[in-house]
Design an enzyme around this catalytic site. Structure first.
Site, mmCIF file in Angstrom:
data_model
loop_
_atom_site.group_PDB
_atom_site.id
_atom_site.type_symbol
_atom_site.label_atom_id
_atom_site.label_comp_id
_atom_site.label_asym_id
_atom_site.label_seq_id
_atom_site.Cartn_x
_atom_site.Cartn_y
_atom_site.Cartn_z
ATOM 1 C CD GLU A 1 -3.265 -2.542 7.261
ATOM 2 O OE1 GLU A 1 -2.214 -2.828 6.690
ATOM 3 O OE2 GLU A 1 -3.834 -1.452 7.123
ATOM 4 C CD GLU B 1 -2.867 5.332 6.816
ATOM 5 O OE1 GLU B 1 -2.855 5.377 5.575
ATOM 6 O OE2 GLU B 1 -1.967 4.781 7.483
ATOM 7 C CE LYS C 1 -0.144 3.121 4.831
ATOM 8 N NZ LYS C 1 -0.016 3.176 6.280
ATOM 9 N N GLY D 1 2.748 2.193 10.865
ATOM 10 C CA GLY D 1 3.687 3.305 10.732
ATOM 11 C C GLY D 1 4.391 3.655 12.039
ATOM 12 C CB SER E 1 5.501 -1.921 11.932
ATOM 13 O OG SER E 1 5.092 -0.580 12.181
ATOM 14 C CG ASN F 1 -1.728 1.219 1.411
ATOM 15 O OD1 ASN F 1 -1.762 2.074 0.514
ATOM 16 N ND2 ASN F 1 -2.399 1.334 2.540
ATOM 17 C CG HIS G 1 -5.705 1.791 5.335
ATOM 18 N ND1 HIS G 1 -5.246 2.717 6.250
ATOM 19 C CD2 HIS G 1 -4.693 0.909 5.144
ATOM 20 C CE1 HIS G 1 -4.000 2.394 6.584
ATOM 21 N NE2 HIS G 1 -3.646 1.313 5.931
HETATM 22 P P1 13P Z 1 3.237 0.304 7.698
HETATM 23 O O1 13P Z 1 3.759 -0.993 7.087
HETATM 24 O O2 13P Z 1 3.966 1.506 7.203
HETATM 25 O O3 13P Z 1 3.114 0.214 9.174
HETATM 26 O O4 13P Z 1 1.742 0.477 7.125
HETATM 27 C C1 13P Z 1 0.862 -0.589 7.195
HETATM 28 C C2 13P Z 1 -0.365 -0.246 6.437
HETATM 29 O O5 13P Z 1 -1.119 0.641 6.831
HETATM 30 C C3 13P Z 1 -0.626 -0.956 5.184
HETATM 31 O O6 13P Z 1 -1.904 -0.695 4.705
#
Ligand code: 13P
Length: 251
Positions: free
Chosen positions: A168, A98, A12, A174, A214, A10, A96
């Protein structure tokens, strides 16, 4: 039954047009043929171009990061599922954390987006997961259970087989803090049990449940080694071809 193993990146809101082209080419250069389905999830502006670049690479697929629930209309700035389909998109990441946090998406809305994506013959990657305070209160299984039932339980058996679930935990995204392999396994097993109760053994044993939060080259193998973890949804580490491929190869 052997489930599909999937590693999806992803991206982002990262990578301008040239950087995205370079990243996908670097991934292709390093990708070995295998049974693992490898997915890149760039921002919308890349989709048509990347679908052309990857079209002859059999185990590399394309994901979008969102879509609107309606097929067309006066929704300035939005992109619909039929539009994604027309760019040869295979998967759409939905729900997601976010999107939930910054765009107020609730499971009732995400359920409609899932329907729109399935109607186009694409596969939703449905994200669920709890915030830290929910885990600390011991409510994480209940909360993820509600997310899964509200977004997915209206589907029929034919539809659910085209859904991928990504667990997740928000506190691991992150942050550099992963769930332990045991925490991931426990939640994945819980999600699979809920799917089993609702849709039966064949669906539950066949659905891929990915872990995200992560995941890095150094921890992927241990997490992917758990029986109910069928791959990963990768954020930061998906932006470097070497790291992403190292994660793919740890399946
Ligand atoms: P990170 O791997 O940067 O923690 O992000 C995970 C994520 O949100 C994948 O959709």
């Amino acid at each position: 039954m052997k489930r599909k193993q999937i590693v999806a990146g992803n991206w982002k809101m990262h990578m301008d047009y040239e950087a995205g082209r370079a990243l996908v080419k670097a991934i292709i250069d390093r990708l070995q043929p295998s049974d693992t389905v490898v997915v890149v999830g760039p921002p919308y502006i890349h989709l048509k171009n990347i679908s052309g670049i990857i079209k002859d690479v059999t185990n590399l697929k394309l994901a979008a990061q969102n879509c609107h629930q309606e097929n067309s209309g006066a929704y300035t700035g939005e992109v619909s599922a039929p539009m994604l389909k027309s760019c040869e998109v295979d998967y759409v990441i939905l729900g997601h954390s976010e999107r939930r946090e910054f765009f107020d998406e609730a499971d009732s809305l995400i359920a409609r987006k899932i329907d729109a994506v399935l109607a186009q013959g694409m596969k939703p990657i449905y994200c669920c997961g709890e915030k830290l305070e929910v885990r600390e209160a011991g409510e994480h299984e209940a909360l993820v259970g509600r997310q899964v039932s509200e977004a997915l339980f209206h589907l029929d058996k034919g539809q659910i087989q085209n859904v991928v679930i990504a667990y997740e935990p928000v506190w691991a995204i992150g942050t550099g803090k992963t769930a332990s392999p045991e925490q991931a396994q426990e939640m994945h097993h819980h999600i699979r049990s809920l799917i089993r109760q609702q849709f039966g053994d064949t669906v539950a044993d066949g659905i891929s449940i990915l872990y995200g939060g992560s995941v890095k080259p150094g921890n992927a193998k241990e997490i992917f080694g758990k029986p109910d973890v069928d791959g990963g949804l990768i954020g930061g580490a998906a932006l470097k071809a070497e790291d992403f491929i190292a994660i793919v190869e740890s399946i």
